[in-house]
Design a protein around this motif. Structure first.
Motif, PDB file in Angstrom:
ATOM      1  N   MET A   1       0.843  -1.169   0.000  1.00  0.00           N
ATOM      2  CA  MET A   1       0.000   0.000   0.000  1.00  0.00           C
ATOM      3  C   MET A   1       0.897   1.243   0.000  1.00  0.00           C
ATOM      4  O   MET A   1       1.938   1.254   0.619  1.00  0.00           O
ATOM      5  CB  MET A   1      -0.877   0.091   1.232  1.00  0.00           C
ATOM      6  CG  MET A   1      -1.566  -1.124   1.716  1.00  0.00           C
ATOM      7  SD  MET A   1      -2.745  -1.812   0.601  1.00  0.00           S
ATOM      8  CE  MET A   1      -2.873  -3.386   1.358  1.00  0.00           C
ATOM      9  N   LYS A   2       0.410   2.277  -0.662  1.00  0.00           N
ATOM     10  CA  LYS A   2       1.174   3.514  -0.727  1.00  0.00           C
ATOM     11  C   LYS A   2       0.237   4.692  -0.514  1.00  0.00           C
ATOM     12  O   LYS A   2      -0.829   4.764  -1.132  1.00  0.00           O
ATOM     13  CB  LYS A   2       1.864   3.636  -2.078  1.00  0.00           C
ATOM     14  CG  LYS A   2       2.712   4.855  -2.213  1.00  0.00           C
ATOM     15  CD  LYS A   2       3.444   4.862  -3.534  1.00  0.00           C
ATOM     16  CE  LYS A   2       4.354   6.086  -3.598  1.00  0.00           C
ATOM     17  NZ  LYS A   2       5.096   6.124  -4.850  1.00  0.00           N
TER      18      LYS A   2
ATOM     19  N   VAL B   1      -4.991   6.268  -0.252  1.00  0.00           N
ATOM     20  CA  VAL B   1      -4.137   5.089  -0.271  1.00  0.00           C
ATOM     21  C   VAL B   1      -4.349   4.333  -1.586  1.00  0.00           C
ATOM     22  O   VAL B   1      -5.484   4.163  -2.032  1.00  0.00           O
ATOM     23  CB  VAL B   1      -4.470   4.156   0.922  1.00  0.00           C
ATOM     24  CG1 VAL B   1      -3.545   2.951   0.940  1.00  0.00           C
ATOM     25  CG2 VAL B   1      -4.381   4.927   2.241  1.00  0.00           C
ATOM     26  N   ARG B   2      -3.256   3.908  -2.188  1.00  0.00           N
ATOM     27  CA  ARG B   2      -3.341   3.108  -3.414  1.00  0.00           C
ATOM     28  C   ARG B   2      -2.730   1.737  -3.166  1.00  0.00           C
ATOM     29  O   ARG B   2      -1.625   1.608  -2.652  1.00  0.00           O
ATOM     30  CB  ARG B   2      -2.618   3.793  -4.569  1.00  0.00           C
ATOM     31  CG  ARG B   2      -2.801   3.028  -5.886  1.00  0.00           C
ATOM     32  CD  ARG B   2      -2.161   3.705  -7.050  1.00  0.00           C
ATOM     33  NE  ARG B   2      -0.723   3.780  -6.804  1.00  0.00           N
ATOM     34  CZ  ARG B   2       0.065   4.739  -7.283  1.00  0.00           C
ATOM     35  NH1 ARG B   2      -0.427   5.700  -8.004  1.00  0.00           N
ATOM     36  NH2 ARG B   2       1.343   4.715  -7.032  1.00  0.00           N
ATOM     37  N   HIS B   3      -3.459   0.727  -3.545  1.00  0.00           N
ATOM     38  CA  HIS B   3      -3.005  -0.662  -3.461  1.00  0.00           C
ATOM     39  C   HIS B   3      -2.198  -0.956  -4.729  1.00  0.00           C
ATOM     40  O   HIS B   3      -2.461  -0.362  -5.782  1.00  0.00           O
ATOM     41  CB  HIS B   3      -4.231  -1.579  -3.371  1.00  0.00           C
ATOM     42  CG  HIS B   3      -3.891  -3.000  -3.120  1.00  0.00           C
ATOM     43  ND1 HIS B   3      -3.633  -3.884  -4.144  1.00  0.00           N
ATOM     44  CD2 HIS B   3      -3.766  -3.702  -1.978  1.00  0.00           C
ATOM     45  CE1 HIS B   3      -3.366  -5.074  -3.636  1.00  0.00           C
ATOM     46  NE2 HIS B   3      -3.437  -4.985  -2.316  1.00  0.00           N
TER      47      HIS B   3
ATOM     48  N   ARG C   1      -8.287   6.830   3.981  1.00  0.00           N
ATOM     49  CA  ARG C   1      -8.014   6.410   5.358  1.00  0.00           C
ATOM     50  C   ARG C   1      -8.241   7.642   6.240  1.00  0.00           C
ATOM     51  O   ARG C   1      -7.721   8.717   5.959  1.00  0.00           O
ATOM     52  CB  ARG C   1      -6.556   5.956   5.457  1.00  0.00           C
ATOM     53  CG  ARG C   1      -6.077   5.673   6.863  1.00  0.00           C
ATOM     54  CD  ARG C   1      -4.609   5.306   6.858  1.00  0.00           C
ATOM     55  NE  ARG C   1      -4.447   3.976   6.266  1.00  0.00           N
ATOM     56  CZ  ARG C   1      -3.359   3.564   5.633  1.00  0.00           C
ATOM     57  NH1 ARG C   1      -2.326   4.370   5.476  1.00  0.00           N
ATOM     58  NH2 ARG C   1      -3.293   2.353   5.133  1.00  0.00           N
TER      59      ARG C   1
ATOM     60  N   ASP D   1      -9.911   2.458   7.579  1.00  0.00           N
ATOM     61  CA  ASP D   1      -9.486   2.278   6.192  1.00  0.00           C
ATOM     62  C   ASP D   1     -10.668   1.957   5.283  1.00  0.00           C
ATOM     63  O   ASP D   1     -11.763   1.640   5.746  1.00  0.00           O
ATOM     64  CB  ASP D   1      -8.497   1.106   6.095  1.00  0.00           C
ATOM     65  CG  ASP D   1      -7.058   1.548   6.282  1.00  0.00           C
ATOM     66  OD1 ASP D   1      -6.646   2.533   5.645  1.00  0.00           O
ATOM     67  OD2 ASP D   1      -6.351   0.883   7.055  1.00  0.00           O
TER      68      ASP D   1
ATOM     69  N   SER E   1      -0.219  -1.002   6.068  1.00  0.00           N
ATOM     70  CA  SER E   1      -1.487  -1.033   6.763  1.00  0.00           C
ATOM     71  C   SER E   1      -1.598  -2.275   7.584  1.00  0.00           C
ATOM     72  O   SER E   1      -0.980  -3.239   7.377  1.00  0.00           O
ATOM     73  CB  SER E   1      -2.670  -1.022   5.843  1.00  0.00           C
ATOM     74  OG  SER E   1      -2.516  -0.563   4.601  1.00  0.00           O
TER      75      SER E   1
ATOM     76  N   ARG F   1      -7.997   2.355  -5.086  1.00  0.00           N
ATOM     77  CA  ARG F   1      -7.744   3.470  -4.156  1.00  0.00           C
ATOM     78  C   ARG F   1      -8.866   3.556  -3.139  1.00  0.00           C
ATOM     79  O   ARG F   1     -10.001   3.196  -3.424  1.00  0.00           O
ATOM     80  CB  ARG F   1      -7.733   4.800  -4.903  1.00  0.00           C
ATOM     81  CG  ARG F   1      -6.602   4.992  -5.812  1.00  0.00           C
ATOM     82  CD  ARG F   1      -6.705   6.388  -6.368  1.00  0.00           C
ATOM     83  NE  ARG F   1      -5.748   6.580  -7.440  1.00  0.00           N
ATOM     84  CZ  ARG F   1      -5.447   7.735  -7.943  1.00  0.00           C
ATOM     85  NH1 ARG F   1      -6.043   8.821  -7.514  1.00  0.00           N
ATOM     86  NH2 ARG F   1      -4.570   7.836  -8.905  1.00  0.00           N
ATOM     87  N   TRP F   2      -8.537   4.087  -1.975  1.00  0.00           N
ATOM     88  CA  TRP F   2      -9.525   4.362  -0.948  1.00  0.00           C
ATOM     89  C   TRP F   2      -8.970   5.448  -0.039  1.00  0.00           C
ATOM     90  O   TRP F   2      -7.840   5.880  -0.192  1.00  0.00           O
ATOM     91  CB  TRP F   2      -9.887   3.112  -0.153  1.00  0.00           C
ATOM     92  CG  TRP F   2      -8.770   2.577   0.695  1.00  0.00           C
ATOM     93  CD1 TRP F   2      -8.449   2.958   1.972  1.00  0.00           C
ATOM     94  CD2 TRP F   2      -7.807   1.592   0.334  1.00  0.00           C
ATOM     95  NE1 TRP F   2      -7.358   2.263   2.422  1.00  0.00           N
ATOM     96  CE2 TRP F   2      -6.938   1.415   1.424  1.00  0.00           C
ATOM     97  CE3 TRP F   2      -7.597   0.836  -0.815  1.00  0.00           C
ATOM     98  CZ2 TRP F   2      -5.882   0.525   1.405  1.00  0.00           C
ATOM     99  CZ3 TRP F   2      -6.539  -0.047  -0.819  1.00  0.00           C
ATOM    100  CH2 TRP F   2      -5.707  -0.201   0.272  1.00  0.00           C
TER     101      TRP F   2
END
Length: 70
Positions: free
Chosen positions: A1-2, A19-21, A29, A38, A70, A26-27
């Motif tokens: 995750m970034k 946050v990008r997986h 937090r 999250d 995370s 994306r989502w």
């Protein structure tokens, strides 16, 4: 995750991170003190902040860490 973006209230009490997986999803937090939630949509972030009496307009962009586990 970034973490690819972040905003917070002036005192830093509330922080919102984008946050990008690695898969590309994306989502958001939401962080408040020792609590982290999250996998939020921006609408849910706005709703939770509003319930806490925080105006989204108070958030200002801040430097995001290069990566956060995370």
């Amino acid at each position: 995750m970034k973490v690819i973006g972040a905003m917070q209230t002036p005192g830093g009490d509330w922080r919102v991170e984008v946050v990008r997986h690695p898969s590309g999803s994306r989502w958001y937090r939401l962080i408040h003190r020792d609590n982290t939630v999250d996998f939020l949509t921006i609408g849910r972030v706005a709703e939770l902040l509003s319930q806490a009496g925080v105006d989204m307009g108070e958030l200002t962009e801040v430097d995001a860490p290069s990566a956060r586990a995370s």
